[in-house]
Design an enzyme around this catalytic site. Structure first.
Site, PDB file in Angstrom:
ATOM      1  N   GLU A   1       0.815  -1.312  -0.018  1.00 37.26           N
ATOM      2  CA  GLU A   1       0.127   0.024   0.030  1.00 37.26           C
ATOM      3  C   GLU A   1       0.822   1.200   0.003  1.00 37.26           C
ATOM      4  O   GLU A   1       1.949   1.387   0.839  1.00 37.26           O
ATOM      5  CB  GLU A   1      -1.057  -0.068   1.169  1.00 37.26           C
ATOM      6  CG  GLU A   1      -2.046   1.175   1.261  1.00 37.26           C
ATOM      7  CD  GLU A   1      -2.910   1.207   2.586  1.00 37.26           C
ATOM      8  OE1 GLU A   1      -3.897   1.707   2.232  1.00 37.26           O
ATOM      9  OE2 GLU A   1      -2.416   0.707   3.483  1.00 37.26           O
TER      10      GLU A   1
ATOM     11  N   ALA B   1       1.785  -0.689  11.098  1.00 40.17           N
ATOM     12  CA  ALA B   1       1.078  -2.109  10.637  1.00 40.17           C
ATOM     13  C   ALA B   1       0.554  -2.033   9.387  1.00 40.17           C
ATOM     14  O   ALA B   1       0.323  -0.765   8.902  1.00 40.17           O
ATOM     15  CB  ALA B   1       0.127  -2.536  11.772  1.00 40.17           C
ATOM     16  N   MET B   2       0.181  -2.846   8.501  1.00 49.19           N
ATOM     17  CA  MET B   2      -0.343  -3.203   7.262  1.00 49.19           C
ATOM     18  C   MET B   2      -1.683  -4.286   7.149  1.00 49.19           C
ATOM     19  O   MET B   2      -1.229  -5.251   7.575  1.00 49.19           O
ATOM     20  CB  MET B   2       0.555  -3.116   6.140  1.00 49.19           C
ATOM     21  CG  MET B   2       0.131  -3.409   4.682  1.00 49.19           C
ATOM     22  SD  MET B   2      -1.039  -2.032   4.273  1.00 49.19           S
ATOM     23  CE  MET B   2      -2.050  -2.830   3.107  1.00 49.19           C
ATOM     24  N   GLU B   3      -2.876  -3.787   6.902  1.00 49.67           N
ATOM     25  CA  GLU B   3      -3.765  -4.660   6.895  1.00 49.67           C
ATOM     26  C   GLU B   3      -3.893  -5.783   5.943  1.00 49.67           C
ATOM     27  O   GLU B   3      -5.031  -6.068   5.485  1.00 49.67           O
ATOM     28  CB  GLU B   3      -5.054  -3.991   7.090  1.00 49.67           C
ATOM     29  CG  GLU B   3      -5.537  -3.062   5.483  1.00 49.67           C
ATOM     30  CD  GLU B   3      -4.898  -1.660   5.676  1.00 49.67           C
ATOM     31  OE1 GLU B   3      -5.649  -1.072   4.741  1.00 49.67           O
ATOM     32  OE2 GLU B   3      -3.957  -1.493   6.455  1.00 49.67           O
ATOM     33  N   ASN B   4      -2.735  -6.422   5.253  1.00 44.63           N
ATOM     34  CA  ASN B   4      -2.689  -7.396   4.094  1.00 44.63           C
ATOM     35  C   ASN B   4      -3.846  -8.097   4.480  1.00 44.63           C
ATOM     36  O   ASN B   4      -3.945  -8.917   5.948  1.00 44.63           O
ATOM     37  CB  ASN B   4      -1.537  -8.012   4.020  1.00 44.63           C
ATOM     38  CG  ASN B   4      -0.265  -6.963   3.897  1.00 44.63           C
ATOM     39  OD1 ASN B   4      -0.413  -6.285   3.069  1.00 44.63           O
ATOM     40  ND2 ASN B   4       0.550  -7.052   4.858  1.00 44.63           N
TER      41      ASN B   4
ATOM     42  N   HIS C   1      -7.244  -1.974  15.222  1.00 47.99           N
ATOM     43  CA  HIS C   1      -7.524  -1.318  13.875  1.00 47.99           C
ATOM     44  C   HIS C   1      -7.036  -2.053  12.659  1.00 47.99           C
ATOM     45  O   HIS C   1      -7.916  -2.057  11.623  1.00 47.99           O
ATOM     46  CB  HIS C   1      -6.572  -0.227  14.054  1.00 47.99           C
ATOM     47  CG  HIS C   1      -6.444   0.857  12.798  1.00 47.99           C
ATOM     48  ND1 HIS C   1      -6.612   1.915  12.805  1.00 47.99           N
ATOM     49  CD2 HIS C   1      -5.803   0.554  11.551  1.00 47.99           C
ATOM     50  CE1 HIS C   1      -6.500   2.622  11.730  1.00 47.99           C
ATOM     51  NE2 HIS C   1      -5.968   1.657  10.925  1.00 47.99           N
ATOM     52  N   GLU C   2      -6.015  -2.864  12.708  1.00 47.32           N
ATOM     53  CA  GLU C   2      -5.937  -3.500  11.384  1.00 47.32           C
ATOM     54  C   GLU C   2      -6.985  -4.703  11.048  1.00 47.32           C
ATOM     55  O   GLU C   2      -7.243  -4.896  10.124  1.00 47.32           O
ATOM     56  CB  GLU C   2      -4.393  -4.251  11.441  1.00 47.32           C
ATOM     57  CG  GLU C   2      -3.175  -3.222  11.603  1.00 47.32           C
ATOM     58  CD  GLU C   2      -3.413  -2.062  10.782  1.00 47.32           C
ATOM     59  OE1 GLU C   2      -3.737  -2.384   9.440  1.00 47.32           O
ATOM     60  OE2 GLU C   2      -3.157  -0.815  10.976  1.00 47.32           O
TER      61      GLU C   2
ATOM     62  N   HIS D   1      -9.959  -3.279   9.378  1.00 47.72           N
ATOM     63  CA  HIS D   1      -9.770  -3.237   7.839  1.00 47.72           C
ATOM     64  C   HIS D   1      -9.962  -4.552   7.271  1.00 47.72           C
ATOM     65  O   HIS D   1     -10.386  -4.520   5.960  1.00 47.72           O
ATOM     66  CB  HIS D   1      -8.551  -3.119   7.766  1.00 47.72           C
ATOM     67  CG  HIS D   1      -7.974  -1.508   7.628  1.00 47.72           C
ATOM     68  ND1 HIS D   1      -8.607  -0.424   7.051  1.00 47.72           N
ATOM     69  CD2 HIS D   1      -6.720  -0.713   8.501  1.00 47.72           C
ATOM     70  CE1 HIS D   1      -8.105   0.525   7.373  1.00 47.72           C
ATOM     71  NE2 HIS D   1      -7.172   0.557   8.151  1.00 47.72           N
TER      72      HIS D   1
ATOM     73  N   GLU E   1      -9.345   4.394   6.409  1.00 45.45           N
ATOM     74  CA  GLU E   1      -8.558   4.842   7.505  1.00 45.45           C
ATOM     75  C   GLU E   1      -9.341   5.604   8.772  1.00 45.45           C
ATOM     76  O   GLU E   1      -9.053   5.238   9.904  1.00 45.45           O
ATOM     77  CB  GLU E   1      -7.338   5.700   7.077  1.00 45.45           C
ATOM     78  CG  GLU E   1      -6.566   4.934   6.201  1.00 45.45           C
ATOM     79  CD  GLU E   1      -5.831   3.918   6.834  1.00 45.45           C
ATOM     80  OE1 GLU E   1      -6.099   3.297   8.007  1.00 45.45           O
ATOM     81  OE2 GLU E   1      -5.522   2.800   5.809  1.00 45.45           O
TER      82      GLU E   1
END
Length: 985
Positions: free
Chosen positions: A149, A389-392, A424-425, A428, A447
């Protein structure tokens, strides 16, 4: 809007990708080979196909198509690159016929880079013996993962890298046989590879999703595992936390949180919630009937009642597993919060009844950014914490400090960070992954909502932490600060090209977006709001949606005209200040755009916002329901002007400008105000002074009333506001010392009372108050605190690691560095190099910024940026920690100018890192001459990718300088009049 987008041609549409990676080089040049086979629909005949690539080398491309009863293949006769727009075009000698099914086969080469974008490598030092297959050099071992992202999938494989071009994905990768590979879906097969000592790991096909949500990783991983308590398709879902070997036990907190949050978010019965409210009110002894007509259900305990309402979206988690992966070097683009007061009290009663061990009790809340006595340190903490973090989908990746927590050695604030980021993640996985914004201009849909619902979950499951107080003091104030600049932007920003997106991943997207959602949810009612959200998700499952789609669902659920309410908040820049004038029995309110510079031009003040006034009034500060304020000016009558407070509980995203005497009266009635109200009053008063709509003298007089305050969140806002004042007026030694004296007197009683020792009975907020007050007092010169901090520091450095409580390391290290000169600085630097604590490096980097001489500041900068000891993800924290220190701020700017080519090269591989580093390093100045120097330095440079950050920094400096120029002498006179500046004899 769609016509203004610079998107890929619509001739073809992807349906499925089959990606295979092999021949990965575990060392220079870190290349890999790949094949990418894309099932396409050829929507109209074309002789070329354009897709996205970046830093890839295409070996060949061939199309196989079926049209009618014939099949054909065609190799690309020409392959051309548009480097600027990150596109690659394959041209064919013959036109490809329109066809529902064609296959594009591409052979390519990529690089596992060190820019924390695309498919990249992360360096680390193992804590246990590593597997033989791990890539390593003389100093570090490496793990490998992805970060796509917003537009970096194209760095890893050729693709149609736009959010509304969803497809399914099949993925496989060749890795050393003693390592572990992960991807979005469960492992399908492991088979021997042709390459000796290697295997090929393949994974099940994903659901339809956007390219930026694809993920894979491999390394020397291990995991801990738990399962959801709910069943999904008849099975409890596996939830795992993966780490490099030796760290998995520190994933227990995240694991405990994750499986519960998945269940919590999966499904809800709104009628059950209504029944629960009714039954709870009876259990709680409320006399007045609650406004629901449904028959009551029977609950035997508060816990049983609470457990009935612990789901949100009414849609099951859609994947067969949830993996959380700790990544040693990480920067997302970027990542990082409400439930009703009734449910807060409900769960508080659960605690009171002894149900504190219930599964519903998650130890959760967002990381509380601490405020030092030297400046507003919430911004400094952001450089480490804002994008963790990243919500993959199905494989969520995290910075180590956002997912790992050591019960014995970690600062307690990281406990809260871990659980909030997990929530949070996971939000998503529905809002963003299952349903994705149609285009990047509606990023806030992802977001803003995930931020709000993360806070919502925490508040529901852990009400004693007062998370909405934290949101007001941290989230809203930060959003106000950025949105009060001329260089702000609407929540929904026109985005022509995906490459523009990274610069709008900011607090407007996250924090203003979530603040506006909170305001709307409060007005509609949380139940109604979530019903609309659930309907929205169900209507657009596995697809894309727009802001208007959400508004339509909410309008249908509520029976209200939501677009009319919300369009000015989403599509217009800025926010209002509500100025109040009072007469006996009535108040007149006027709305206008608020700018921190205090000088909106007529053309900048044309918006009329829908504003829920939310008045609290009368002897008991009860709510007085009034119609929303929807004109430029209005009068409200029948108001008990003996006491009133607009924007009750700070649910509205606007500032209030109260008459000076009203502010004084409210300072005498703090007991009638909620924590959120107190925080809002302080933040509003500070901002009015900054903008010239009030005075700093008035703010200081107001703050004197808080010396007896006991709430951490209120202290946080008070000291944050004071920190900004000290930063602005730091150039004058006399005023600066006077403000330190004021701060010391304000906090001394509370500091002496709270002491150094932690008690097992202390709750989280008490611990955070202790850390905040001790650090503040020590940095402004409290003699006993400084002496004790130095004593503990000496013992700690001498080997007694129990001399400093983990949550006080930041306070003690900073006090020691500020007062201990080079010896203390070197000791903390050595602590950075030797710490085994997950949070130790962040704490020590921030602490070293307290050096008091230009020589030590230069040494820190050279060591931080050139020694190779500081990870790329953290290196900008060196500069930010010095930017918050007025003694050496100019040294930092001189270093940036002198070493700009090196800094540009080091940080420019990921423009998110470079833009934020520049903005946060420069925005603390309050000097017109420095502003001129900054603008002159960057005038003739190519500032693409960080130009917005420079504009924000310039606007902020200009406001700071105006404020200093206007109020310096006013502050000086007030400090003298109140004895904080002693006249020299």
């Amino acid at each position: 809007m769609a016509d203004e987008r610079d998107t890929l041609p619509g001739d073809v549409k992807p349906n499925n990708y089959s990606i295979s990676l092999f021949d990965l080089q575990a060392g220079e040049p870190w290349t890999y080979q790949g094949s990418c086979t894309i099932d396409l629909e050829v929507k109209k005949s074309t002789s070329s196909i354009t897709l996205n690539t970046h830093e890839l080398k295409i070996h060949s491309a061939e199309v196989f198509s079926e049209a009618g009863k014939t099949a054909s293949s065609s190799k690309a006769s020409d392959i051309s690159y548009d480097t600027k727009n990150q596109r690659c075009t394959f041209k064919f000698d013959h036109a490809l016929p329109e066809s529902p099914k064609a296959v594009l086969s591409i052979s390519f080469e990529g690089t596992m880079n060190n820019h924390m974008a695309g498919f990249y490598r992360s360096q680390y030092k193992p804590t246990v013996e590593a597997a033989k297959g791990v890539a390593k050099d003389a100093e570090h071992h490496y793990m490998f993962s992805t970060q796509f992202e917003s537009s970096d999938a194209r760095r890893a494989f050729p693709c149609f890298d736009e959010p509304n071009l969803k497809a399914t994905f099949d993925f496989e990768m060749e890795i050393p046989k003693d390592l572990v590979a992960l991807s979005n879906m469960p492992e399908k097969q492991i088979k021997d590879a042709k390459r000796d000592g290697h295997v090929v790991v393949s994974f099940d096909r994903t659901p339809r999703m956007s390219t930026y949500l694809l993920a894979w990783a491999f390394g020397d991983f291990e995991y801990i595992e738990d399962f959801t308590r709910r069943k999904y398709n008849g099975k409890n879902l596996p939830v795992r936390v993966y780490t490099t070997k030796g760290l998995k036990e520190q994933g227990k907190l995240a694991l405990e949180s994750a499986h519960q949050v998945v269940d919590y978010f999966s499904e809800v019965s709104m009628s059950d919630i209504s029944n629960c409210f009714q039954q709870w009110r009876q259990l709680a002894g409320f006399r007045q009937p609650y406004a629901y007509s449904m028959p009551l259900v029977s609950f035997e305990s508060i816990e049983e009642l609470a457990l009935t309402v612990i789901q949100i979206f009414r849609i099951d988690y859609p994947l067969p597993k949830v993996d959380l992966l700790a990544v040693h070097e990480f920067v997302s683009s970027p990542s990082a919060r409400m439930f009703s007061a009734l449910l807060c009290r409900l769960l508080l009663m659960a605690f009171a009844q002894g149900h504190h061990k219930s599964p519903l009790v998650l130890y959760a809340v967002l990381i509380s950014r601490q405020v030092s006595a030297h400046c507003d340190e919430r911004q400094a903490d952001q450089c480490f914490q804002s994008h963790g973090a990243m919500e993959n989908w199905g494989l969520i990746t995290y910075r180590t400090t956002a997912v790992l927590f050591d019960e014995a050695a970690s600062d307690q604030k990281y406990r809260n960070r871990v659980v909030y980021v997990v929530a949070h993640e996971l939000a998503h996985q529905w809002f963003g992954n299952l349903v994705t914004m149609d285009w990047w201009n509606e990023l806030w849909l992802n977001e803003g909502f995930a931020t709000w619902v993360g806070w919502y979950a925490v508040d529901h499951l852990h009400p004693d932490w007062n998370v909405w107080g934290q949101f007001v003091t941290e989230g809203m104030q930060m959003a106000f600060q950025l949105d009060s600049l001329r260089t702000s932007h609407p929540i929904e920003v026109p985005v022509r090209n995906a490459l523009e997106v990274d610069q709008i991943f900011d607090h407007i997207s996250y924090l203003k977006g979530s603040s506006v959602i909170r305001m709307l949810a409060s007005y509609l009612g949380v139940e109604t709001f979530l019903k609309g959200v659930s309907d929205y998700l169900k209507a657009h499952t596995y697809g894309n949606a727009t802001t208007n789609d959400l508004w339509s669902a909410l309008s249908k659920a509520s029976g209200q005209d939501v677009p009319t309410f919300m369009n000015p908040w989403i599509k217009k820049i800025g926010f209002p200040v509500v100025t109040v004038a009072e007469e006996p029995g009535q108040i007149t309110v006027r709305q206008s755009r608020f700018l921190s510079s205090g000088d909106p031009k007529p053309e900048e003040d044309e918006t009329t916002w829908w504003i829920p006034l939310n008045l609290k009034t009368g002897p008991k500060a009860t709510d007085a329901q009034r119609e929303a304020f929807t004109t430029k000016e209005d009068t409200y009558r029948d108001i008990d002007t003996s006491f009133y407070k607009p924007n009750g509980n700070q649910t509205g995203f606007y500032r209030t400008n109260l008459p000076p005497q009203r502010l004084i009266e409210l300072s005498k009635s703090l007991d009638k105000l909620s924590v959120e109200d107190k925080i809002g009053l302080v933040g509003d008063a500070k901002s009015m002074a900054f903008a010239g709509l009030g005075t700093t003298a008035g703010v200081l007089s107001f703050m004197e009333g808080f010396s007896a305050e006991t709430n951490y969140l209120v202290w946080s806002e008070v000291l944050s506001s004071l920190g900004i004042a000290r930063q602005i007026f730091s150039s004058d030694a006399e005023v600066s010392q006077g403000l330190r004296n004021f701060t010391l007197k304000l906090v001394s009683a509370a500091t002496d009372n709270i002491g150094w020792e932690f008690d097992v009975k202390d709750d989280y907020l008490t611990g955070q108050s202790r850390a905040l007050l001790l650090r503040t007092a020590g940095l402004v010169g409290h003699p006993e605190v400084v002496k004790e901090a130095q004593r503990r520091f000496k013992a700690y450095i001498g080997g007694d690691k129990k001399a400093i409580h983990p949550s006080l390391r930041s306070a003690v290290f900073k006090i020691a560095v500020k007062n201990g000169g080079e010896d203390a600085y070197r000791a903390v630097q050595n602590e950075y190099l030797t710490t085994t604590s997950i949070d130790g490096k962040e704490i020590t980097l921030s602490s070293m910024g307290q050096v008091q001489t230009a020589e030590l500041a230069k040494d820190y900068l050279i060591w931080g940026f050139t020694s190779g000891k500081v990870a790329i993800q953290d290196v900008h924290g060196v500069g930010v920690s010095l930017a918050n220190n007025s003694k050496v701020r100019n040294t930092l700017w001189e270093f940036i100018k002198e070493h700009w080519p090196m800094l540009r090269e080091m940080l420019g591989g990921n423009m998110v890192v470079l833009e934020r580093a520049l903005r946060m390093c420069l925005q603390h100045f309050a000097d017109f001459k420095v502003l001129e120097d900054i603008e002159a330095f960057f005038k003739d440079k190519d500032n693409t990718g960080y130009d917005r950050g420079l504009a924000v920094a310039s606007d902020t400096i200009r406001g700071n300088a105006k404020y200093q120029e206007r109020d310096m002498e006013i502050v000086r006179e007030w400090l003298k009049a109140h004895g904080y500046i002693t006249e020299k004899k």
